[in-house]
Design a protein around this motif. Sequence first.
Motif, PDB file in Angstrom:
ATOM      1  N   GLN A   1       0.828  -0.862  -0.196  1.00  0.00           N
ATOM      2  CA  GLN A   1       0.268  -0.386   0.170  1.00  0.00           C
ATOM      3  C   GLN A   1       0.925   0.965   0.031  1.00  0.00           C
ATOM      4  OE1 GLN A   1      -0.971  -3.031   0.866  1.00  0.00           O
ATOM      5  NE2 GLN A   1      -3.307  -2.893   0.937  1.00  0.00           N
ATOM      6  N   ARG A   2       1.731   0.747   0.377  1.00  0.00           N
ATOM      7  CA  ARG A   2       3.078   2.623   0.811  1.00  0.00           C
ATOM      8  C   ARG A   2       3.140   3.091  -0.430  1.00  0.00           C
ATOM      9  NH1 ARG A   2       6.565   2.405   6.528  1.00  0.00           N
ATOM     10  NH2 ARG A   2       6.830   3.961   5.042  1.00  0.00           N
ATOM     11  N   GLY A   3       4.356   1.347  -1.121  1.00  0.00           N
ATOM     12  CA  GLY A   3       4.572   1.864  -2.138  1.00  0.00           C
ATOM     13  C   GLY A   3       4.049   1.997  -3.060  1.00  0.00           C
ATOM     14  N   PHE A   4       2.685   1.645  -3.486  1.00  0.00           N
ATOM     15  CA  PHE A   4       1.612   1.891  -4.251  1.00  0.00           C
ATOM     16  C   PHE A   4       1.487   3.697  -3.850  1.00  0.00           C
ATOM     17  CE2 PHE A   4      -2.615   2.263  -6.175  1.00  0.00           C
ATOM     18  CZ  PHE A   4      -2.788   1.678  -7.042  1.00  0.00           C
TER      19      PHE A   4
ATOM     20  N   LEU B   1      -9.326  12.734 -14.830  1.00  0.00           N
ATOM     21  CA  LEU B   1      -8.926  11.514 -14.684  1.00  0.00           C
ATOM     22  C   LEU B   1     -10.142  10.064 -14.437  1.00  0.00           C
ATOM     23  CD1 LEU B   1      -6.314   9.855 -13.798  1.00  0.00           C
ATOM     24  CD2 LEU B   1      -6.427  10.728 -12.194  1.00  0.00           C
ATOM     25  N   LEU B   2      -9.684   9.326 -14.836  1.00  0.00           N
ATOM     26  CA  LEU B   2      -9.842   8.479 -14.516  1.00  0.00           C
ATOM     27  C   LEU B   2      -9.323   7.101 -14.153  1.00  0.00           C
ATOM     28  CD1 LEU B   2     -12.739  10.230 -16.122  1.00  0.00           C
ATOM     29  CD2 LEU B   2     -13.899   7.823 -16.700  1.00  0.00           C
ATOM     30  N   SER B   3      -9.560   6.419 -13.402  1.00  0.00           N
ATOM     31  CA  SER B   3      -7.990   5.474 -13.097  1.00  0.00           C
ATOM     32  C   SER B   3      -9.133   4.083 -12.734  1.00  0.00           C
ATOM     33  CB  SER B   3      -7.878   5.415 -11.864  1.00  0.00           C
ATOM     34  OG  SER B   3      -6.769   5.125 -11.436  1.00  0.00           O
ATOM     35  N   PHE B   4      -9.114   2.993 -13.105  1.00  0.00           N
ATOM     36  CA  PHE B   4     -10.036   1.729 -12.446  1.00  0.00           C
ATOM     37  C   PHE B   4      -9.458   1.161 -10.984  1.00  0.00           C
ATOM     38  CE2 PHE B   4     -11.846   1.351 -16.484  1.00  0.00           C
ATOM     39  CZ  PHE B   4     -13.023   0.879 -15.823  1.00  0.00           C
ATOM     40  N   ILE B   5     -10.041   1.191 -10.485  1.00  0.00           N
ATOM     41  CA  ILE B   5      -9.379   0.531  -8.838  1.00  0.00           C
ATOM     42  C   ILE B   5     -10.031  -0.578  -8.844  1.00  0.00           C
ATOM     43  CG2 ILE B   5     -10.259   1.831  -7.317  1.00  0.00           C
ATOM     44  CD1 ILE B   5      -6.487   0.437  -7.555  1.00  0.00           C
ATOM     45  N   ASP B   6      -9.525  -1.768  -7.721  1.00  0.00           N
ATOM     46  CA  ASP B   6     -10.644  -2.635  -6.780  1.00  0.00           C
ATOM     47  C   ASP B   6     -11.123  -2.281  -5.329  1.00  0.00           C
ATOM     48  OD1 ASP B   6      -8.495  -3.441  -5.291  1.00  0.00           O
ATOM     49  OD2 ASP B   6      -8.537  -5.003  -6.100  1.00  0.00           O
ATOM     50  N   TRP B   7     -11.536  -2.973  -4.452  1.00  0.00           N
ATOM     51  CA  TRP B   7     -12.149  -2.721  -2.829  1.00  0.00           C
ATOM     52  C   TRP B   7     -10.873  -2.748  -2.076  1.00  0.00           C
ATOM     53  CZ3 TRP B   7     -10.955  -5.639   1.025  1.00  0.00           C
ATOM     54  CH2 TRP B   7     -10.552  -7.001   0.658  1.00  0.00           C
ATOM     55  N   ARG B   8      -9.766  -3.635  -2.512  1.00  0.00           N
ATOM     56  CA  ARG B   8      -8.209  -3.473  -1.380  1.00  0.00           C
ATOM     57  C   ARG B   8      -7.995  -2.225  -1.423  1.00  0.00           C
ATOM     58  NH1 ARG B   8      -8.984  -8.133  -3.999  1.00  0.00           N
ATOM     59  NH2 ARG B   8      -8.780 -10.459  -3.129  1.00  0.00           N
ATOM     60  N   MET B   9      -7.325  -1.049  -2.897  1.00  0.00           N
ATOM     61  CA  MET B   9      -7.191   0.059  -2.877  1.00  0.00           C
ATOM     62  C   MET B   9      -7.694   0.752  -3.594  1.00  0.00           C
ATOM     63  SD  MET B   9      -3.659  -1.451  -2.395  1.00  0.00           S
ATOM     64  CE  MET B   9      -2.491  -0.578  -3.391  1.00  0.00           C
ATOM     65  N   LEU B  10      -9.108   0.961  -2.620  1.00  0.00           N
ATOM     66  CA  LEU B  10      -9.551   1.788  -3.248  1.00  0.00           C
ATOM     67  C   LEU B  10      -8.883   3.146  -2.128  1.00  0.00           C
ATOM     68  CD1 LEU B  10     -12.197   3.607  -3.833  1.00  0.00           C
ATOM     69  CD2 LEU B  10     -13.250   2.386  -3.088  1.00  0.00           C
ATOM     70  N   PRO B  11      -8.804   3.542  -0.988  1.00  0.00           N
ATOM     71  CA  PRO B  11      -9.064   4.131   0.106  1.00  0.00           C
ATOM     72  C   PRO B  11      -7.220   4.589  -0.723  1.00  0.00           C
ATOM     73  CG  PRO B  11      -9.276   2.571   1.360  1.00  0.00           C
ATOM     74  CD  PRO B  11      -9.012   1.734  -0.647  1.00  0.00           C
ATOM     75  N   THR B  12      -6.672   3.706  -0.594  1.00  0.00           N
ATOM     76  CA  THR B  12      -5.169   4.342  -1.517  1.00  0.00           C
ATOM     77  C   THR B  12      -5.207   5.139  -2.441  1.00  0.00           C
ATOM     78  OG1 THR B  12      -4.401   2.175   0.179  1.00  0.00           O
ATOM     79  CG2 THR B  12      -2.666   3.913  -1.433  1.00  0.00           C
ATOM     80  N   ILE B  13      -5.679   4.434  -3.962  1.00  0.00           N
ATOM     81  CA  ILE B  13      -5.789   5.192  -4.868  1.00  0.00           C
ATOM     82  C   ILE B  13      -6.290   6.975  -4.523  1.00  0.00           C
ATOM     83  CG2 ILE B  13      -7.566   4.692  -5.715  1.00  0.00           C
ATOM     84  CD1 ILE B  13      -5.941   4.085  -8.459  1.00  0.00           C
ATOM     85  N   THR B  14      -6.882   6.832  -3.649  1.00  0.00           N
ATOM     86  CA  THR B  14      -7.341   8.266  -3.843  1.00  0.00           C
ATOM     87  C   THR B  14      -7.072   8.932  -2.617  1.00  0.00           C
ATOM     88  OG1 THR B  14      -9.390   7.612  -1.534  1.00  0.00           O
ATOM     89  CG2 THR B  14     -10.273   7.377  -3.554  1.00  0.00           C
ATOM     90  N   ASP B  15      -6.306   8.863  -1.994  1.00  0.00           N
ATOM     91  CA  ASP B  15      -5.330   9.685  -1.343  1.00  0.00           C
ATOM     92  C   ASP B  15      -3.752   9.997  -2.472  1.00  0.00           C
ATOM     93  OD1 ASP B  15      -6.017   9.046   1.486  1.00  0.00           O
ATOM     94  OD2 ASP B  15      -4.707   7.686   1.932  1.00  0.00           O
ATOM     95  N   ALA B  16      -3.701   9.111  -3.895  1.00  0.00           N
ATOM     96  CA  ALA B  16      -3.210   9.342  -4.195  1.00  0.00           C
ATOM     97  C   ALA B  16      -3.528  10.744  -5.485  1.00  0.00           C
ATOM     98  CB  ALA B  16      -2.197   8.717  -5.072  1.00  0.00           C
TER      99      ALA B  16
END
Length: 242
Positions: free
Chosen positions: A73-76, A97-112
């Motif tokens: 998660q931190r590296g991602f 920007l439209l970026s696909f993601i799944d539930w596991r990494m959803l919180p991380t990608i919204t931070d990014a």
Amino acid sequence: MKKPSKRYTLHQGDALSILRNLPSASVDAVITDPPYCSGSQTMAGRKRPTGAKYIGTDTKRQLPDFEGDFRDQRGFLAWASQWMTECHRVTKPGGLLLSFIDWRMLPTITDAVQVAGWVWQGIVVWDKTAGCRPQRGRFRAQSEYVVWASRGPLHTSVHPVVLPGVFQESPRPKDKLHQVGKPLRLMESLVEIVPPGGTVLDPFMGSATTGVASLRSGKQFIGAELSPGYYDLASTRLAAEE
């Protein structure tokens, strides 16, 4: 390696390196499906080949593995923040920007998204329908997500389209050209958010389904892909659309 065309330009190599060489404010939207890095809860599991993580053992058709799907998660978060920052630079003010993601990494990608300077506008749901494999004692893993954002305020007067927030589209394994490829009809629906004649950028284009959808809707396309095999497939596929 770079392959130009009147309607599209393809780059083979690392997404971040390629993005750094694209001109500022040159695309209308980034629509992409990056490696989710979510195929395991352990580092040992993340380092397995993507086919072992995402393809069922009962699947008869085997597709090539893809690269870059190993981060925690931190590296991602660090990695996604970098490429999203470059995408922000190359996107026009008001662009998307439209970026696909799944539930596991959803919180991380919204931070990014927010670290990179985008205005987070919401989440679109891809409902894969009840055709998804059930698991006893659990809810069916039936949805993936598209996190969407804008570079500054939205310019709704330029392209006042109204689109749904949930798209129902069944995955069709027999139609897949990539291990985690998205249905063409889904991508054709999503690119409607881009103004007519606009330019779509996909820094993780895989087999170029986003590119096909963009060209068929009269838009320009810029794509990048690290894996040589998928780059060659994307090149062949887009050449057939001209």
